[in-house]
Design a protein around this motif. Structure first.
Motif, short mmCIF file in Angstrom:
data_model
loop_
_atom_site.label_atom_id
_atom_site.label_comp_id
_atom_site.label_asym_id
_atom_site.label_seq_id
_atom_site.Cartn_x
_atom_site.Cartn_y
_atom_site.Cartn_z
N VAL A 1 48.42 39.99 29.81
CA VAL A 1 49.42 39.09 29.48
C VAL A 1 49.17 37.95 28.61
O VAL A 1 50.09 37.20 28.09
CB VAL A 1 49.87 38.48 31.01
N ALA A 2 47.86 37.96 28.24
CA ALA A 2 47.52 37.16 27.16
C ALA A 2 46.18 37.52 26.40
O ALA A 2 45.20 38.22 27.24
CB ALA A 2 47.22 35.85 27.76
N GLY A 3 46.15 37.31 25.14
CA GLY A 3 44.81 37.54 24.55
C GLY A 3 44.95 38.83 23.57
O GLY A 3 46.08 39.26 23.34
N PRO A 4 43.93 39.44 22.99
CA PRO A 4 43.85 40.34 21.98
C PRO A 4 44.42 41.80 22.42
O PRO A 4 44.93 42.57 21.60
CB PRO A 4 42.48 40.54 21.78
N PHE B 1 44.49 39.30 32.52
CA PHE B 1 45.41 40.36 33.17
C PHE B 1 45.86 40.03 34.56
O PHE B 1 44.99 39.21 35.03
CB PHE B 1 44.20 41.52 33.24
N GLU B 2 47.06 40.22 34.77
CA GLU B 2 47.58 40.00 36.11
C GLU B 2 47.03 40.95 36.89
O GLU B 2 46.55 42.09 36.69
CB GLU B 2 49.15 39.85 35.72
N LEU B 3 47.10 40.67 38.22
CA LEU B 3 46.28 41.44 39.28
C LEU B 3 47.37 42.34 40.23
O LEU B 3 46.60 43.00 41.13
CB LEU B 3 45.55 40.42 40.21
N GLN B 4 48.48 42.50 39.75
CA GLN B 4 49.15 43.63 40.33
C GLN B 4 49.27 45.03 39.80
O GLN B 4 48.66 45.87 40.57
CB GLN B 4 50.67 43.21 40.53
N ARG B 5 49.24 44.81 38.50
CA ARG B 5 49.14 45.98 37.67
C ARG B 5 48.15 46.22 36.60
O ARG B 5 47.88 47.20 36.03
CB ARG B 5 50.74 46.71 37.15
N LYS C 1 42.92 29.56 36.49
CA LYS C 1 43.40 28.68 37.61
C LYS C 1 45.06 29.27 37.92
O LYS C 1 45.19 29.08 38.91
CB LYS C 1 43.69 27.47 36.87
N ASP C 2 45.53 30.14 37.16
CA ASP C 2 46.73 30.67 37.38
C ASP C 2 46.67 32.22 38.02
O ASP C 2 47.62 32.82 38.25
CB ASP C 2 47.44 31.00 35.84
#
Length: 106
Positions: free
Chosen positions: A81-84, A73-77, A60-61
């Motif tokens: 950002v979270a997780g293992p 994973f953020e989608l710019q680079r 959702k984010d």
């Protein structure tokens, strides 16, 4: 490689490419007239990110979520950002758009 209109704006696609003589699965993300590409491999355990061929999870984010262990994973680079594998990143692959087609390389 792939027509741009086969990728929904804000969506993902998967395609097979040859990089340095090896067949690789490539994850494509479209953001308007721009496409970002990464190898379809999670840095955490080396597994594919999709839950079924070409089917990717988006939170959702607006984060790409690895189907295997939930790394986000953020989608710019492509940074995790979270997780293992927090702090690691997907391996970017250069792509370009010419005449409505997405091509490997600049």
């Amino acid at each position: 490689m792939l027509p741009l209109d086969r990728i929904a704006d804000g969506g993902f696609a998967e395609t097979e490419v040859t990089i340095d003589g090896d067949a690789e699965s490539l994850l494509l993300y479209r953001d308007g007239d721009h496409v970002r590409a990464w190898l379809n491999i999670c840095p955490h355990a080396g597994r594919r990110l999709d839950w079924a061929p070409g089917q990717f999870l988006k939170s959702k984010d607006g984060l790409l979520v690895c189907a295997a262990h939930g790394a986000s994973f953020e989608l710019q680079r492509g940074e995790c950002v979270a997780g293992p594998c927090r702090g690691e990143a997907l391996r970017a692959v250069p792509v370009s758009i010419r005449e409505g087609q997405v091509f490997l390389g600049d």
